[in-house]
Every structure is written in C-alpha cells, then in structure tokens.
Design a protein around this motif. Sequence first.
Motif, PDB file in Angstrom:
ATOM      1  N   ASN A  13      -2.039  -6.525   1.426  1.00 54.54           N
ATOM      2  CA  ASN A  13      -3.199  -6.367   1.833  1.00 54.54           C
ATOM      3  C   ASN A  13      -4.020  -7.275   1.770  1.00 54.54           C
ATOM      4  OD1 ASN A  13      -2.397  -3.650   0.484  1.00 54.54           O
ATOM      5  ND2 ASN A  13      -3.817  -2.656   1.710  1.00 54.54           N
ATOM      6  N   GLU A  17     -10.262  -7.814   3.997  1.00 53.89           N
ATOM      7  CA  GLU A  17      -9.758  -6.580   5.203  1.00 53.89           C
ATOM      8  C   GLU A  17      -9.657  -5.932   4.897  1.00 53.89           C
ATOM      9  OE1 GLU A  17      -9.263  -9.590   6.620  1.00 53.89           O
ATOM     10  OE2 GLU A  17     -10.432  -9.935   8.217  1.00 53.89           O
ATOM     11  N   GLY A  18      -8.658  -5.625   3.666  1.00 53.84           N
ATOM     12  CA  GLY A  18      -7.711  -4.800   2.810  1.00 53.84           C
ATOM     13  C   GLY A  18      -6.417  -4.621   3.344  1.00 53.84           C
ATOM     14  N   ASP A  19      -6.889  -4.563   4.831  1.00 52.54           N
ATOM     15  CA  ASP A  19      -5.063  -4.494   5.288  1.00 52.54           C
ATOM     16  C   ASP A  19      -3.871  -4.838   5.235  1.00 52.54           C
ATOM     17  OD1 ASP A  19      -6.004  -6.827   6.715  1.00 52.54           O
ATOM     18  OD2 ASP A  19      -5.410  -5.681   8.816  1.00 52.54           O
ATOM     19  N   PHE A  83       3.667   5.106   7.290  1.00 54.30           N
ATOM     20  CA  PHE A  83       1.786   5.217   7.149  1.00 54.30           C
ATOM     21  C   PHE A  83       0.915   4.055   7.710  1.00 54.30           C
ATOM     22  CE2 PHE A  83       2.977   9.401   5.707  1.00 54.30           C
ATOM     23  CZ  PHE A  83       3.888   9.688   6.975  1.00 54.30           C
ATOM     24  N   PRO A  88      -3.827   6.028   9.598  1.00 51.49           N
ATOM     25  CA  PRO A  88      -3.982   7.489   9.435  1.00 51.49           C
ATOM     26  C   PRO A  88      -3.901   8.269   9.861  1.00 51.49           C
ATOM     27  CG  PRO A  88      -6.059   6.369   9.248  1.00 51.49           C
ATOM     28  CD  PRO A  88      -5.198   5.103   9.635  1.00 51.49           C
ATOM     29  N   SER A  89      -3.380   9.456  10.387  1.00 50.74           N
ATOM     30  CA  SER A  89      -3.130  10.291  11.183  1.00 50.74           C
ATOM     31  C   SER A  89      -4.159  11.509  11.562  1.00 50.74           C
ATOM     32  CB  SER A  89      -1.593  11.237  10.797  1.00 50.74           C
ATOM     33  OG  SER A  89      -1.922  12.111   9.304  1.00 50.74           O
ATOM     34  N   ASN A  90      -5.192  10.861  11.460  1.00 47.82           N
ATOM     35  CA  ASN A  90      -6.127  11.955  11.569  1.00 47.82           C
ATOM     36  C   ASN A  90      -7.344  11.199  12.689  1.00 47.82           C
ATOM     37  OD1 ASN A  90      -7.249  10.389   9.092  1.00 47.82           O
ATOM     38  ND2 ASN A  90      -8.562  11.915   8.865  1.00 47.82           N
ATOM     39  N   TYR A  91      -7.540   9.575  12.550  1.00 45.76           N
ATOM     40  CA  TYR A  91      -7.870   9.683  12.997  1.00 45.76           C
ATOM     41  C   TYR A  91      -7.482   7.901  13.845  1.00 45.76           C
ATOM     42  CZ  TYR A  91     -12.044  11.798  11.029  1.00 45.76           C
ATOM     43  OH  TYR A  91     -12.719  12.048   9.959  1.00 45.76           O
TER      44      TYR A  91
ATOM     45  N   GLN B  48      -6.433   0.659  -1.014  1.00 49.38           N
ATOM     46  CA  GLN B  48      -5.946   1.918  -0.586  1.00 49.38           C
ATOM     47  C   GLN B  48      -4.611   1.410   0.248  1.00 49.38           C
ATOM     48  OE1 GLN B  48      -8.762   5.333   0.486  1.00 49.38           O
ATOM     49  NE2 GLN B  48      -7.788   5.658  -1.550  1.00 49.38           N
ATOM     50  N   ALA B  51      -6.940  -0.010   3.890  1.00 53.11           N
ATOM     51  CA  ALA B  51      -8.631  -0.734   3.709  1.00 53.11           C
ATOM     52  C   ALA B  51      -8.655  -0.688   2.043  1.00 53.11           C
ATOM     53  CB  ALA B  51      -8.680  -0.947   4.464  1.00 53.11           C
ATOM     54  N   TYR B  52      -9.721  -1.027   1.659  1.00 54.98           N
ATOM     55  CA  TYR B  52     -10.527  -1.214   0.014  1.00 54.98           C
ATOM     56  C   TYR B  52     -11.195   0.494   0.402  1.00 54.98           C
ATOM     57  CZ  TYR B  52      -9.943  -6.194  -1.118  1.00 54.98           C
ATOM     58  OH  TYR B  52      -9.191  -6.342  -1.935  1.00 54.98           O
ATOM     59  N   LYS B  80     -16.666   2.863   9.148  1.00 56.02           N
ATOM     60  CA  LYS B  80     -16.148   3.304  10.752  1.00 56.02           C
ATOM     61  C   LYS B  80     -17.238   4.275  11.645  1.00 56.02           C
ATOM     62  CE  LYS B  80     -11.674   1.549  11.083  1.00 56.02           C
ATOM     63  NZ  LYS B  80     -11.852   0.269  11.422  1.00 56.02           N
ATOM     64  N   TYR B  82     -18.103   7.119   9.633  1.00 56.60           N
ATOM     65  CA  TYR B  82     -18.413   8.782   9.153  1.00 56.60           C
ATOM     66  C   TYR B  82     -18.318   9.017   7.507  1.00 56.60           C
ATOM     67  CZ  TYR B  82     -13.279   8.203   8.519  1.00 56.60           C
ATOM     68  OH  TYR B  82     -11.498   7.471   8.080  1.00 56.60           O
ATOM     69  N   TRP B  95     -13.039   2.436   5.236  1.00 55.75           N
ATOM     70  CA  TRP B  95     -12.710   1.131   5.772  1.00 55.75           C
ATOM     71  C   TRP B  95     -13.859   0.132   5.417  1.00 55.75           C
ATOM     72  CZ3 TRP B  95      -8.654   1.181   7.620  1.00 55.75           C
ATOM     73  CH2 TRP B  95      -8.188   2.792   8.047  1.00 55.75           C
ATOM     74  N   THR B 345     -10.775  16.521   9.497  1.00 61.46           N
ATOM     75  CA  THR B 345     -11.089  16.705   8.374  1.00 61.46           C
ATOM     76  C   THR B 345     -11.403  17.085   7.486  1.00 61.46           C
ATOM     77  OG1 THR B 345      -9.694  14.758   9.200  1.00 61.46           O
ATOM     78  CG2 THR B 345     -10.699  14.555   6.981  1.00 61.46           C
ATOM     79  N   ASP B 348     -15.320  15.802   6.171  1.00 60.36           N
ATOM     80  CA  ASP B 348     -15.338  14.256   6.953  1.00 60.36           C
ATOM     81  C   ASP B 348     -16.741  14.679   7.342  1.00 60.36           C
ATOM     82  OD1 ASP B 348     -13.632  13.003   6.093  1.00 60.36           O
ATOM     83  OD2 ASP B 348     -12.362  12.027   7.857  1.00 60.36           O
ATOM     84  N   MET B 416      -1.489  11.118   1.706  1.00 61.74           N
ATOM     85  CA  MET B 416      -0.925   9.688   1.722  1.00 61.74           C
ATOM     86  C   MET B 416      -1.730   8.891   3.234  1.00 61.74           C
ATOM     87  SD  MET B 416       3.107   8.426   2.283  1.00 61.74           S
ATOM     88  CE  MET B 416       3.435   8.956   0.862  1.00 61.74           C
ATOM     89  N   ASP B 417      -2.996  10.209   3.669  1.00 63.42           N
ATOM     90  CA  ASP B 417      -3.003   8.891   5.519  1.00 63.42           C
ATOM     91  C   ASP B 417      -4.316   8.044   4.377  1.00 63.42           C
ATOM     92  OD1 ASP B 417      -2.218  10.559   8.052  1.00 63.42           O
ATOM     93  OD2 ASP B 417      -3.394  12.071   6.629  1.00 63.42           O
ATOM     94  N   TYR B 418      -4.460   8.511   3.315  1.00 58.32           N
ATOM     95  CA  TYR B 418      -5.158   7.161   2.557  1.00 58.32           C
ATOM     96  C   TYR B 418      -4.729   6.353   1.547  1.00 58.32           C
ATOM     97  CZ  TYR B 418      -8.609   8.034   7.039  1.00 58.32           C
ATOM     98  OH  TYR B 418      -8.302   8.222   8.272  1.00 58.32           O
ATOM     99  N   ARG B 425       1.208  13.767   2.906  1.00 58.67           N
ATOM    100  CA  ARG B 425       0.070  14.084   3.259  1.00 58.67           C
ATOM    101  C   ARG B 425      -0.607  15.218   2.960  1.00 58.67           C
ATOM    102  NH1 ARG B 425       1.678  12.455   9.614  1.00 58.67           N
ATOM    103  NH2 ARG B 425       3.765  13.386   8.850  1.00 58.67           N
ATOM    104  N   ILE B 427      -4.014  16.127   4.580  1.00 61.12           N
ATOM    105  CA  ILE B 427      -4.928  16.290   6.061  1.00 61.12           C
ATOM    106  C   ILE B 427      -4.376  17.320   6.479  1.00 61.12           C
ATOM    107  CG2 ILE B 427      -6.163  15.216   7.727  1.00 61.12           C
ATOM    108  CD1 ILE B 427      -7.479  12.998   4.953  1.00 61.12           C
ATOM    109  N   PRO B 428      -3.346  16.730   7.675  1.00 60.23           N
ATOM    110  CA  PRO B 428      -2.567  17.187   8.693  1.00 60.23           C
ATOM    111  C   PRO B 428      -2.018  18.680   8.928  1.00 60.23           C
ATOM    112  CG  PRO B 428      -1.599  15.235   8.170  1.00 60.23           C
ATOM    113  CD  PRO B 428      -2.415  15.291   7.268  1.00 60.23           C
ATOM    114  N   GLN B 431      -5.455  20.785   8.166  1.00 61.77           N
ATOM    115  CA  GLN B 431      -5.470  20.973   9.431  1.00 61.77           C
ATOM    116  C   GLN B 431      -4.954  21.831  10.995  1.00 61.77           C
ATOM    117  OE1 GLN B 431      -4.439  16.980  10.570  1.00 61.77           O
ATOM    118  NE2 GLN B 431      -7.255  16.209  11.569  1.00 61.77           N
TER     119      GLN B 431
END
Lengths: 100, 556
Positions: A13, A17-19, A83, A88-91, B48, B51-52, B80, B82, B95, B345, B348, B416-418, B425, B427-428, B431
């Motif tokens: 990472n 930015e951590g990306d 992933f 992420p899959s939610n946004y 994570q 991102a952080y 971002k 939220y 993020w 989600t 959120d 696992m989305d974050y 995962r 969240i899905p 949902q």
Amino acid sequence: MSKKPFSQIVTANALIEGDVIYFTAQSTWSRDIADAELFTDPDRANAQLALANSDQSVVAGVYLVDATAGEDGPEPVHFREDFRMTGPSNYHHGKQAELS
Amino acid sequence: MYTYNDFDEAFVRNRVEEFRGQVERRIDGSLTEDEFKPFRLMNGLYLQLHAYMLRVAIPYGTLDSAKMRQLALIADKWDKGYGHFTTRQNIQYNWPKLTDVPDMLNALADVGMHAIQTSGNTIRNVTADHFAGAAADEIEDPRPVAELLRQWSTDHPEFQFLPRKFKIAVTGSENDRAVTKAHDIGLRTVRNADGEVGYEVIVGGGLGRTPMIGKVLKEFLPKADLLPYIEAVVSVWNILGRRDNKYKSRIKITVHENGIDKIKELVEARFAEIRPQFSGVDQKMLKAIVAEFAEPDYKTGSVDGYEAARLANPAFRSWTDTNLAEHRNSEYAIVSISIKKHGETPGDASSDQMRAMADLGEKYSHDELRISHEQNVILPHVHKSDLLAVYEALRAADLATANIGLISDIIACPGMDYCALATARSIPIAQEIATRFDELKLEHEIGQLKIKISGCINACGHHHVGHIGILGLDRAGVENYQITLGGDHTETAEVGQRAGPGFSADAVIPAIERIVETYLEQRLSADEPFIDTYRRVGMDPFKTALYPETKAKSAA
C-alpha cells in the motif's frame, strides 16, 4: 497433487494514500497490476521483495502474492487480490473509479 | 452530556500534536512501518485493503448536534462524504490520507472527540445501552459511569500494553441492549435486597474464534467500589493473561483456563490491596459527571395529534410501529433512525444524512443523539407531538425506513470490501438479504428477527449472537458462508449453533429464505418470534430445510 509453478508479484500500500500498488520490472511502483513484474524465479522474487521493502518512506505492508500471466499482464489468483485491484463492491470507489 | 474540561482539552490536543510528529517522522523515513504501526493504532488509524481507516470513538454512543455535524464535515473535507457506524458505537472513515489524519484528529478535538484507544491492546471505547437516560425500564443512567471508566482507562499507565484488547459495556436496564454478556467485562446495574444500586460484574464473555458467554464474577458491587474493582480485574488478567498466543490472550480464555473461582480469589486479593489507595476522588469526579447527564427539561403538551396522524397516515403508522421504543416519560418516545435502507450498506450514513440527523437531534431531541451497537442512530427524547415532523424530515433525508428489529435491520461488519483481516465479504450479503425480503414484502409478517454477519472469525458482526448468524470464510479460494441459528445478544444471551456445511455466496440468500419459510410454517402464531420458535422446535426442521439432500440420503 503436483506443485503449481512459482508465479508471484510484489504488492503493497502506498504510504500516504494507502492505496494498492505493485512493484514493476523497473523497480518502481505502479497503481496498475498490469505493470507488475511477474516472478517465476523465487530467488528474483525474494530479492525484489527485499528491495521493495527498503522503500520505507514510500510504502507500507509489502508482500509477495500469487498471480498468473494474463493477456494484459499479471492477474490475481485469489479473490482478495481481485478486490484489492478493484475496490469495494458497495460503492464505485477505489481503483475501479480511479483507473477508469 | 459530558463536556471536556481544561485537562481533557489539553490532553487530546497534546496527543494530536504528538501523533503529527510521529506521522512526519514516518514520512521522512525516520520511523519504519513496524515502528510506526503501534503509534498509529493507539490513535485509531488502521491500514486496510484499499486505504487507511480512521476509527473515531463515540464514547458510550452519545453525541450532540455539534459533534454529529463535525463528523459530517470530516467526511466531506477529508473522506468520501460518508461514515460507517460500527458495533462498538464508533464511526469509521474508510479513505483518509495519512498526511490528513492529524488535521482530522484536531477537528475532532474541536468538538471534544478523539480516536484514542479505538485500537491496540488497551481498554477500548466503553459502550452502553443506546437508550440510556431515556429507557422506561432503566434503574440508572449508565453513561456517567461509562464516562468515569473512559477517563480512568484513557492512558492508564498500567494498561497500555495489555495481553490483548479489552472491552467494557455498561447497561442500566434489566433488558440488556448493550450485549454485556459478550464483553471482557459487562456491568449490569442492579438493586440489592436493601434497594441500593450497584453493579453485577460479568467477566470473560466474548465472541471471535472462541465465543463465550460471560460469567458472574460479583453479584453486587457497591457503586463506590467500581473503579478499584475493575482495576483489580484488569490487573489480574494483565499478569495472568497469555502473551504467548494471541488466540488465547483474551480474558475469556484466562477465566476458562483458570476457572471463575480462582479468578475471583485473585481479584478479591488484588482489590483488598488497591481499594485503600482510592481516596474517594473518583467518587467526587463521578458526582460532577452525573450532574452533566441531568435529565432534559421535558416539555409537556397534548399528544392527541400524534394518534390522529397515526390513524390518517399508514406509512407513518408503520414507522411508529417498528422504530419507536418506550420512553420513561409517557409523552415522549425514543426514535430509532434506521441506517439500514434496503439495499444500502448497513451503518453507512452520508454527510447530508448526518447533518439532517444533527438538525433533528437539535430541534426535537433536546440536542441528543446516540449510535447503537446495531449500527443505527437514536433520537432519545422526542415529544410525541413532534413525531410526525421528525418522520417527514427523515423521509426527506431518505432515512425513514421502517425496519428496526426486522430481518433487514442487519448488523454487518465491513468484511472484505474494506477490512484487511476479512476472509469474505459481508456487505453484499446484507444488501441482498434486505433487498430480497423487501421484494417478498414479508418482513413485517416475519417480525422480530436479528441477522448478524461477520466477514471473518473475529466476529465484529456479532454473528454468534444473531438469531441467524452468518460467517463469511475462505474455502479453497472461494467465499463461503456458514450459518448459525439460535444466538441471542440480550440478557438471555446464547451462542448460536452451527447449522451444517457452509453455502456459496449464490446459495446463501436462498438458504436464509428456507430458514424463514420453515419458521413461518413452524411458529404457533404470529406472536411467536423466530427465536422462541427455534428454542421450542430446535435445529432439526431448519436442518431439513437447509440440507434436503442429506436428509433424503440418510432416510434411504
């Protein structure tokens, strides 16, 4: 069961930015997995891992992970890496938004 | 509500500047990641998958409108737009940039907030009943004691390098809404035979890899003994707790391996040693804290309009049926704002929604808001004559989902989305379940049903204590979901039983449907909730529905 041939990339990472970033054949970092160097020689992989790890003021959490050769460059094997290279899959955030 | 004094203010600001220096030294290369990591974790900063992540403490889940608006501002300015409310009544930003985090912490300090001890092997954010100070069934507001514990545990020199993290929850009511039996220490406010108020101390509960229901360590602890006693418990574990194996380091394992009687003996001995050192200063401080949690100046007025509106407006009526709880003042209600709109989600909220909730809290709830461990937001004190206005405003902010306690009011960890620790995962799955049961228009018919989803064995999504628990795992490189049934997070806490082999992501929603169909067939009446039916009929009918092939084979 026959052992799969060695095929890995170095990923981490970015420190600020951590990306997710990947280590290239030029020993630089790229945001795109397609630019990653795919190692088939474990010795070269470990040497590059050590080199990547020495970049402490740029990166965090450096590791080697399985990948395969795809049409446009290395592709992930495990869904976790899928992933990481997508977001992420939610946004529609992360790489899927930034690289498109 | 507690407001920072000069000491708190200086402490938090100093910590921000200390962390700013650590970030600078990390960036200029003087600190390696291994050296920096413990510092960032002490200040709630994780790294994570993408991102952080900054985890901000919302002590005992209590906020005012200024704090909520500041959380919205932080989301807009440095993230971002939220935030994610968690099962420890915290908020997480997914993020942030490393270089922005000191400024984010400074912005939190502006409203008396921080991210200290939201991670690391320390005493974490103390959680409390989200209906505290409003619930009709309450003996005493647990928040002053939670605040006292926050002050005592923050930077406590003996407890900065514990064997593992340590979580405390407090409830003031008989109905346990704070999951006290699944905490390292759970405190239940009780009365003894003489009518005096004190605490039942529960120890060694926890979820994760080895789920355990806490055991009673002390049936009645006088109020004045609280800090020395809790200090004795943590102190005993700090010495005895295993540091050789992180899977065996939590106090639940220490209690399990040594037995509750041995722990009791050690705690009593340690308590006898340290009790005289407590001069009573803590009780003086508590008294001052209690004064800050005075009951609001309730208004009085006719509530006839509320009943009329309920009759006239079916959507409003449905929302009042699910999203209100009984307030101790009969003219008032406790409003739960669902952060679980179908298909969204769980937990959120956008910055606009945070501001809308802040406005409502300020205008209609005596400037108080709460975050629940079930990832919803509470307006604790709403006069019934204001409920229609609150509902209309919530509709405008897309926050009027009428599903509290129902099948779509799901707890889900980020998965696992974050999360870097997740194995699948969550969240899905949440949902899809919510969307599916919304399509079926069944959820009000089904009634009270708690689904809780974790994306790994660490169980941040409380799956063990869900009526239906879902645990996401990695099975040979594919996401796989194990189902447990019969868990309970309340005063009758129980760990759910595994139903059998797990399901693929595609098969898990149909599996949940089969469980629900079975419940609807088996229940005695619409008044028998899922958990009661499960307790009456047991696992078998659900197993048959989940694994029809296995049953057919064994019958053949």
